[in-house]
Write a protein that holds these residues in place. Structure first.
Motif, short mmCIF file in Angstrom:
data_model
loop_
_atom_site.label_atom_id
_atom_site.label_comp_id
_atom_site.label_asym_id
_atom_site.label_seq_id
_atom_site.Cartn_x
_atom_site.Cartn_y
_atom_site.Cartn_z
N PHE A 1 -4.64 25.43 -30.84
CA PHE A 1 -5.19 24.75 -29.93
C PHE A 1 -5.19 23.08 -30.27
CE2 PHE A 1 -8.20 28.38 -30.63
CZ PHE A 1 -7.90 29.21 -29.48
N SER A 2 -5.54 22.52 -29.45
CA SER A 2 -5.64 20.85 -29.71
C SER A 2 -6.76 20.61 -30.63
CB SER A 2 -5.69 20.04 -28.24
OG SER A 2 -4.57 20.15 -27.69
N TRP A 3 -6.91 19.62 -31.19
CA TRP A 3 -8.12 19.42 -32.20
C TRP A 3 -8.28 17.96 -32.38
CZ3 TRP A 3 -6.63 17.48 -37.18
CH2 TRP A 3 -5.18 17.44 -37.30
N SER A 4 -9.41 17.39 -33.07
CA SER A 4 -9.71 15.92 -33.27
C SER A 4 -9.85 15.56 -34.48
CB SER A 4 -10.62 15.71 -32.17
OG SER A 4 -10.63 16.11 -30.92
N ILE A 5 -9.79 14.47 -34.83
CA ILE A 5 -10.10 13.67 -36.15
C ILE A 5 -11.12 12.61 -35.54
CG2 ILE A 5 -9.54 12.24 -37.98
CD1 ILE A 5 -6.83 13.47 -38.06
N TYR A 6 -12.42 12.54 -36.29
CA TYR A 6 -13.58 11.80 -36.09
C TYR A 6 -13.85 11.04 -37.23
CZ TYR A 6 -14.35 14.12 -31.71
OH TYR A 6 -14.21 14.67 -30.39
N ALA A 7 -14.61 9.74 -37.23
CA ALA A 7 -15.21 9.32 -38.33
C ALA A 7 -16.34 10.07 -38.77
CB ALA A 7 -15.68 7.76 -37.78
#
Length: 302
Positions: free
Chosen positions: A103-109
């Motif tokens: 799947f798509s995924w994210s990087i966050y602060a």
């Protein structure tokens, strides 16, 4: 209202390991390839979350249903964040499938804080007012183009009637264990309470685990996977799941919540409590506490 999905059988979850996340980051974000990766101690059901160094997190949906929220969060959190009085996650990068992850995924602060819990809150009324201020600011943001209720957020922002069949099955399962007649009356009151049809932004999953505390005070709000625009009454369930009696009153007064909206919010809280009680397991005891509070409040006219 977080923890498990709300419609039908549980989604088919994937597994994600530290080494897999390290490969994803190395392949797609080489500027961060050397940073250590380790699991976050209190990760949720919808996403696997890993520390990426000391200042970032990688957040990977655990099932296809939860991956529907990635594009939405990437699009809208940068719009919402500057207009809110508390920190919320802001994406620093969007990942794509790879390294065996689909799947798509994210990087966050990284946002520091401990998940809210009644015994961790320093001042329950102040906490309730701070949460109400956050929601007031969220509701004031322009909704043009915002995401309408749908599969991406389990139909938060739509009418509670979406969950009518599920609620009635839970009532049948709990017959003889709770006051089913009273619970049914509260549910039908929620269904009959009309919404004015004016879209506003809502968070959609104001569960204790998505409210972070710093020294007992509300410090951040996370996990906007169920956010959208529509009827904001789904955000009122927190009034019964976490707030004290005095806090609930202060919360309602600050947001100037009318009786129909309050009834729908109470319906959202009732639905989740009933379904969780009927399902059983570790969460049932806390759901029973919430359910008892809802029934007591209703009988006292609150």
């Amino acid at each position: 209202m977080s923890g498990t999905p709300d419609l039908g059988p549980l989604p088919q979850r994937v597994t994600v390991g530290t080494g897999q996340v390290r490969r994803l980051v190395g392949d797609q974000f080489p500027q961060w390839a050397g940073l250590p990766v380790r699991p976050v101690s209190e990760s949720g059901w919808d996403n696997f979350t890993f520390h990426l160094g000391d200042a970032m997190v990688a957040r990977l949906p655990s099932a296809a249903e939860y991956a529907l929220a990635v594009e939405k969060e990437q699009r809208w959190l940068p719009v919402l964040a500057p207009r809110l009085p508390l920190p919320v996650p802001v994406p620093l990068g969007q990942g794509r499938p790879g390294a065996g992850y689909p799947f798509s995924w994210s990087i966050y602060a990284w946002l520091a804080g401990s998940p809210a819990r009644a015994d961790r809150i320093a001042d329950p009324v102040r906490f309730a007012l701070d949460l109400a201020e956050f929601l007031a600011a969220l509701r004031s943001i322009d909704t043009d183009g915002g995401p309408q209720p749908g599969k991406h957020n389990w139909f938060r922002g739509a009418t509670p009637r979406t969950y009518d069949a599920q609620t009635r099955r839970a009532l049948t399962a709990l017959d003889g264990d709770i006051d089913v007649g009273l619970a049914r009356e509260i549910w039908e009151t929620a269904l009959d309470a009309r919404w004015d049809g004016m879209d506003v932004w809502f968070h959609g999953d104001l569960a204790p685990g998505n409210l972070l505390l710093d020294d007992g005070d509300l410090a951040a709000v996370i996990d906007f996977g169920t956010c959208g625009v529509g009827d904001p009454s789904c955000d009122l369930a927190i009034a019964w799941t976490l707030l004290t009696t005095d806090g609930r009153q202060a919360f309602r007064e600050r947001l100037s919540i009318d009786e129909p909206t309050w009834a729908r919010g109470r319906g959202w809280a009732l639905w989740k409590a009933l379904v969780t009680c009927a399902r059983g397991g570790e969460e049932a005891a806390d759901a029973r506490r919430v359910l008892d509070g809802i029934l007591t409040d209703y009988l006292s006219g609150k």
